[in-house]
Design a protein around this motif. Structure first.
Motif, PDB file in Angstrom:
ATOM      1  N   GLY A  31      38.425  36.795  36.232  1.00 42.66           N
ATOM      2  CA  GLY A  31      39.710  37.375  36.243  1.00 42.66           C
ATOM      3  C   GLY A  31      40.724  37.313  35.086  1.00 42.66           C
ATOM      4  N   GLN A  38      36.888  42.023  37.510  1.00 45.96           N
ATOM      5  CA  GLN A  38      37.382  41.630  38.481  1.00 45.96           C
ATOM      6  C   GLN A  38      37.952  42.329  39.581  1.00 45.96           C
ATOM      7  OE1 GLN A  38      36.319  38.569  39.446  1.00 45.96           O
ATOM      8  NE2 GLN A  38      38.054  37.628  40.982  1.00 45.96           N
ATOM      9  N   LEU A  60      46.992  39.844  39.806  1.00 43.40           N
ATOM     10  CA  LEU A  60      45.531  39.366  39.346  1.00 43.40           C
ATOM     11  C   LEU A  60      45.577  38.123  38.477  1.00 43.40           C
ATOM     12  CD1 LEU A  60      42.361  39.845  39.752  1.00 43.40           C
ATOM     13  CD2 LEU A  60      42.753  41.657  37.941  1.00 43.40           C
ATOM     14  N   SER A  64      43.896  34.630  39.548  1.00 44.03           N
ATOM     15  CA  SER A  64      42.726  34.151  38.711  1.00 44.03           C
ATOM     16  C   SER A  64      43.049  32.688  38.440  1.00 44.03           C
ATOM     17  CB  SER A  64      42.468  34.949  37.733  1.00 44.03           C
ATOM     18  OG  SER A  64      42.200  36.333  38.186  1.00 44.03           O
TER      19      SER A  64
END
Length: 142
Positions: A31, A38, A60, A64
């Motif tokens: 990610g 991802q 995100l 991650s």
């Protein structure tokens, strides 16, 4: 058999936690390194253009890094053999599965959250199964 990098033989819970930790950390790294990949892997669309106030890349990125930290915690918990750690992992993953599924079902999050809920539920079931196996094998003569 003793492996030099692992010490004495380990039980099923150790290997399950180690596998989940490594997989979680690897997905977190993915990610960070390749956010678009991802997003696709997670079942989300990648719009060609983002509007003002769209914080998808930041969310995100933060999730991650959280996955990397969580994976490291699993690896450390497994390596240290902390009592109660597998039970904590089962409870935490079950809570996450229920929460993520609830968000998706109520429309507060995209249906793709059901994938993450499934991942959490399968992880909880895998650790629970490993604990069951370890307890069953503990009663058998060596």
């Amino acid at each position: 058999m003793t492996l030099p990098f692992l010490g004495p033989p380990r039980d099923a819970a150790f290997w399950t936690l180690t596998t989940l930790g490594a997989a979680g950390a690897a997905l977190g790294i993915l990610g960070v390194v390749s956010p678009d990949r991802q997003l696709r892997l997670s079942g989300f669309e990648r719009p060609t253009e983002r509007g003002p106030g769209d914080h998808t890349p930041a969310v995100l990125g933060s999730s991650s890094f959280a996955a990397i930290g969580e994976g490291a915690a699993y690896l450390l918990g497994a390596a240290r053999g902390w009592p109660g750690f597998p039970a904590f992992v089962i409870a935490r993953r079950a809570l996450m599965a229920a929460g993520l599924a609830g968000l998706a079902v109520t429309g507060r999050a995209p249906r793709a959250f059901l994938h993450a809920a499934g991942w959490e539920a399968l992880g909880a079931a895998a650790v629970a199964g490993a604990l069951w196996l370890d307890r069953r094998n503990a009663g058998r003569p060596a």
